[in-house]
Scaffold this motif. Sequence first.
Motif, PDB file in Angstrom:
ATOM      1  N   ARG A 121       0.468   4.986 -13.270  1.00 29.30           N
ATOM      2  CA  ARG A 121      -0.087   4.695 -11.959  1.00 29.30           C
ATOM      3  C   ARG A 121      -0.090   3.183 -11.716  1.00 29.30           C
ATOM      4  NH1 ARG A 121      -2.518   9.505 -13.602  1.00 29.30           N
ATOM      5  NH2 ARG A 121      -2.831  11.023 -11.953  1.00 29.30           N
ATOM      6  N   VAL A 122      -0.245   2.778 -10.453  1.00 31.31           N
ATOM      7  CA  VAL A 122      -0.297   1.346 -10.134  1.00 31.31           C
ATOM      8  C   VAL A 122      -1.431   1.051  -9.155  1.00 31.31           C
ATOM      9  CG1 VAL A 122       2.177   0.928 -10.506  1.00 31.31           C
ATOM     10  CG2 VAL A 122       1.364   1.519  -8.204  1.00 31.31           C
ATOM     11  N   MET A 123      -1.877  -0.179  -9.176  1.00 29.31           N
ATOM     12  CA  MET A 123      -2.860  -0.666  -8.200  1.00 29.31           C
ATOM     13  C   MET A 123      -2.611  -2.158  -7.998  1.00 29.31           C
ATOM     14  SD  MET A 123      -7.028  -0.498  -8.290  1.00 29.31           S
ATOM     15  CE  MET A 123      -7.125   1.280  -8.424  1.00 29.31           C
TER      16      MET A 123
ATOM     17  N   ASN B 106       1.814   6.610  -6.859  1.00 26.41           N
ATOM     18  CA  ASN B 106       0.684   7.405  -7.337  1.00 26.41           C
ATOM     19  C   ASN B 106       0.758   8.859  -6.886  1.00 26.41           C
ATOM     20  OD1 ASN B 106      -0.189   5.124  -8.616  1.00 26.41           O
ATOM     21  ND2 ASN B 106      -1.693   4.575  -7.057  1.00 26.41           N
ATOM     22  N   LEU B 107       1.518   9.132  -5.829  1.00 25.51           N
ATOM     23  CA  LEU B 107       1.799  10.526  -5.492  1.00 25.51           C
ATOM     24  C   LEU B 107       2.588  11.171  -6.630  1.00 25.51           C
ATOM     25  CD1 LEU B 107       1.950  13.032  -3.670  1.00 25.51           C
ATOM     26  CD2 LEU B 107       3.971  12.017  -2.591  1.00 25.51           C
TER      27      LEU B 107
ATOM     28  N   LEU C 200       6.730   8.325   2.568  1.00 26.96           N
ATOM     29  CA  LEU C 200       5.672   7.310   2.460  1.00 26.96           C
ATOM     30  C   LEU C 200       6.230   5.892   2.617  1.00 26.96           C
ATOM     31  CD1 LEU C 200       3.543   8.844  -0.427  1.00 26.96           C
ATOM     32  CD2 LEU C 200       2.759   8.398   1.905  1.00 26.96           C
ATOM     33  N   LEU C 201       7.544   5.751   2.385  1.00 30.07           N
ATOM     34  CA  LEU C 201       8.177   4.422   2.452  1.00 30.07           C
ATOM     35  C   LEU C 201       8.956   4.219   3.750  1.00 30.07           C
ATOM     36  CD1 LEU C 201       9.460   4.335  -1.238  1.00 30.07           C
ATOM     37  CD2 LEU C 201       7.461   3.137  -0.315  1.00 30.07           C
TER      38      LEU C 201
ATOM     39  N   ALA D 144       0.839  -1.202   0.000  1.00 29.67           N
ATOM     40  CA  ALA D 144       0.000   0.000   0.000  1.00 29.67           C
ATOM     41  C   ALA D 144       0.873   1.250   0.000  1.00 29.67           C
ATOM     42  CB  ALA D 144      -0.933  -0.002   1.213  1.00 29.67           C
ATOM     43  N   ALA D 145       1.966   1.214   0.746  1.00 31.28           N
ATOM     44  CA  ALA D 145       2.864   2.368   0.813  1.00 31.28           C
ATOM     45  C   ALA D 145       3.552   2.594  -0.529  1.00 31.28           C
ATOM     46  CB  ALA D 145       3.896   2.162   1.917  1.00 31.28           C
TER      47      ALA D 145
ATOM     48  N   GLU E  78       2.429   1.634  -3.446  1.00 30.95           N
ATOM     49  CA  GLU E  78       1.384   2.111  -4.367  1.00 30.95           C
ATOM     50  C   GLU E  78       1.161   3.610  -4.194  1.00 30.95           C
ATOM     51  OE1 GLU E  78      -1.877  -0.696  -4.669  1.00 30.95           O
ATOM     52  OE2 GLU E  78      -3.289   0.951  -4.556  1.00 30.95           O
ATOM     53  N   LYS E  79       1.123   4.042  -2.930  1.00 26.86           N
ATOM     54  CA  LYS E  79       0.854   5.452  -2.653  1.00 26.86           C
ATOM     55  C   LYS E  79       2.016   6.319  -3.127  1.00 26.86           C
ATOM     56  CE  LYS E  79      -2.590   5.553  -0.671  1.00 26.86           C
ATOM     57  NZ  LYS E  79      -3.902   5.489  -1.323  1.00 26.86           N
TER      58      LYS E  79
END
Lengths: 558, 558
Positions: free
Chosen positions: B167-169, B139-140, B249-250, B132-133, B135-136
């Motif tokens: 982007r990623v998901m 996408n940031l 974020l990481l 999740a981190a 990905e964020k």
Amino acid sequence: MSFPTDLEIAQSADIQHIKEIAAKINIDNDDLEYYGKHKAKIPLKYIDEAKIRNSKLILVSAINPTPAGEGKTTVSVGLCDGLNKIGKKAIAVLREPSLGPVFGIKGGAAGGGYAQVIPMVDINLHFTGDFAAIEKANNLLSALIDNNLQNKEHSLNIDPRTIVWKRVMDMNDRSLRKIVVGLGGLSDGIVREEGFNITPASEVMAILCLSKDFEDLKTRLGNIFIGYTFDKKPVFARDLKAQGAMAILLKDAIKPNLVQTLESNPAILHGGPFANIAQGTNTIIATKTGLSLADFVVTEAGFGADLGAEKFLHIKCHYAGLKPDAFVIVATVRALRYHGGAKKGEYEKPNLQAVEKGFENLDKHIENALKLGLKPIIAINHFATDAQDEIDFIQKKCDELGVKAILADEFTKGGEGMRELAAAVAESAESGENNFQPLYDVNDTIETKIGIIAREIYGADGVNFSQKAKSQLKTINNLGFDKLPICMAKTQKSLSDDEKKIGRPIGFKITVREFEFAAGAGFIIPILGDMMRMPGLPSVPASEGMDIDKDGNITGLS
Amino acid sequence: MSFPTDLEIAQSADIQHIKEIAAKINIDNDDLEYYGKHKAKIPLKYIDEAKIRNSKLILVSAINPTPAGEGKTTVSVGLCDGLNKIGKKAIAVLREPSLGPVFGIKGGAAGGGYAQVIPMVDINLHFTGDFAAIEKANNLLSALIDNNLQNKEHSLNIDPRTIVWKRVMDMNDRSLRKIVVGLGGLSDGIVREEGFNITPASEVMAILCLSKDFEDLKTRLGNIFIGYTFDKKPVFARDLKAQGAMAILLKDAIKPNLVQTLESNPAILHGGPFANIAQGTNTIIATKTGLSLADFVVTEAGFGADLGAEKFLHIKCHYAGLKPDAFVIVATVRALRYHGGAKKGEYEKPNLQAVEKGFENLDKHIENALKLGLKPIIAINHFATDAQDEIDFIQKKCDELGVKAILADEFTKGGEGMRELAAAVAESAESGENNFQPLYDVNDTIETKIGIIAREIYGADGVNFSQKAKSQLKTINNLGFDKLPICMAKTQKSLSDDEKKIGRPIGFKITVREFEFAAGAGFIIPILGDMMRMPGLPSVPASEGMDIDKDGNITGLS
């Protein structure tokens, strides 16, 4: 020497191990699920309905804020510390911050000054992963929908033009508001219009906030309305057998998160913010857990009371069977100057005339509270730039209205600066003087319910519906969703749906541009004006000033 | 009575508190960051370069798998348990599962039978939030790019047609492969083509996997190539001042995650999977942490050795300064039947003739290992449906090639079924017989490096480049990225780029359809055939069979 930043105060705090905080509210250490040393999840078994009935629920809301915000979270945290200071067993039960605004203008949402919840950095970033889990559950449903369109052998015959379910991302990302997916060719899905909302606006967030337990969660997830088949039958998440997997993704997110205030008092953060574009209150589970573990729960609902408190009362209280025992409205001298016509750049300068004029905004919120059966206490969130004559004026006017207005000095003094407010709030909560009565009956028509909110709360003359909204109203009625509460999406900056109308606007109508609806969560969302459920970043995003050094020390987060 | 499911075995396990596991490898309890009772993050300070030089690194890869997979993770976990069983201090250091396939066909990736890492459900869902981190953070950067296009006052003058950052998901969601963003109007961004990859394919994932510390992480994030300005100057993430916020974020994701095997041995899971579409090895930090805490580290690189091991050696070892001390190739009788021409539905039936023919796939992987300076040990992952004459044949053929082939019985027996393999692997690791030598020089041209991998590892006659790939090659050369290692995106089902070519295909050329490149992570990604970096769901997704009951008990997860 300048006053330290929120981050500096938070980082220099004497933070306690979360087991010490848990011990204060009699949570067995073995029941805690730690997330590092300073965060933990609390199991659902601590909800105790008998204890809940004897505890007091204090709701904190605000007047219409300036863009900087009026410190509602700060006052809530400070009030919790103040109550503990005067010997009451109190817990703050607040919402989790959204990551999107952290990189934009607003920053995080963990309070400020000497009234914060900590660990501030963690809380403002991924925290315990609840938002990520909600985002994933929401987007799993999206993937299942598009996959069903793609695979003819297991098809529900969904008409892609009718799909109302959107993907979400916890990011301020305007470019995702309106997109087209499924381009590429035969193996890349079906082309259709789509859009992303910010994660706190997800119906899954609202469902988490309004669910009582796993069973309720699954039922609500299954009831999410997706769209129609080509032969015009409604399609729900349960038709895709999505609710089990979505609930699995939420298995930890459903549990409330325990943290602490700077004064080592317990705080529970759970559920999503943004009462302008979502229901925006913390979870029913968190509120009930707080009421089960302490004698006083301080909770917040913002931005202004026209959005936050109205939704807290008509949606959350409706589903939870709770009523607030005390009601605090946060006002600032700064915001009253703004409502009185002070221009940008002048909000921080004493201006009695503007405060006198701007008081009408607070006046309207007090009037609304009384209509709702609540006797508000006004917390004047104190700034160094406040002039004494401005404060005196506010207190005198409130006194004339039969309402207390008390200085809240939590930002510079923490709980010590909140003794007077805490005492007044505790007295109000114990007096039984508050007895919330809804302004509308959920069994009224949607137009009636919106009309009541518009006239009674906003002070509008009436409601216009766009052609699109009128057509969607028919859909909502046909689907039988008309008996649900209303969750307005409206600017927080004005009592009206036009952010330029400061003070106490009169002689206006609001316009419902379109509807979204949350059949699983259980409310209808009229979208007013140009409200967007996916924000954008400013031209210079806050992210540009953020850094982390080789030892992991963070700077630039606010 | 049927053999229990993986989930049943995992749920009935006698799981220990993670502090007990940490104590076995001398991690101070105060240094652990718990995520519940059975997961914890380990701080970076446990990396000890002196200890690393004295510990042994065991790489586990496989032959080209059937769609069901050949149990590489299962063998890796079992081998760790086996090594501990024979008195070696060993730790498994593996990758984290991706959430996407959990709802598709493949399921999770925590091993199987009596060789699993636990808590299985948590590991296969959000785990400690690393994905999740990532990905964020990814996408940031996307939001910052689109925001820069939107805001003229702070503009880098980026030409939206040149943007390569996606982007990623973490979802199998084919409808997001090719999309258009920025529709709507003036306030909703600039219209441009865009696409989502699955999160493990994010360059941020690769950067996390290849970074040594926070400084290195930030530098690599800043070096991410985004596209060009309208006047054809390259734009990097650092030009958007994105690397600080992305690294924040990481801040937790960079720390390795400690869990346990079913036999209570330590396991570290960290970094992303999918060596078909990504580099797909665990993080350098995790591998080094493992080597610092134990005498033997068992790590894996899949799918087949043509992808996983090749990348592990030419990318990860290149950046980490590590070499494997032993090399295990997992084979199954089932997969050899498949490579020998057994049809769907027949893989589980004894078929000596097919095994004899299919052995050529294993033969090629053995030949490749020897070319790379590694003497492989073959682990025959044992299934109940294996016939003795099939096993005898494999062992005889391996013996003729001077290579041991040992039955791996971890699925039904755990570490006890791995004693022989563990002893052979430990002996090989301590013998010094393995001395990896790269097949290509990173300073070679990209065409040369791809050609070497194609001919030497895949057995191809050469490489075709599409017109698009040729044009992208010029770009890569102009940007000076041609001295980077290669990270092929290729089907795992065949040694070639055509999944139908089973066994040991000859007389073929591979085709590079297009390139992606990861200037920050430090590799070039040639995309072969019809490989997609965003998977899709099957017509009946696994999610349909998943459920959670009122007490939070989960069923249907595999």
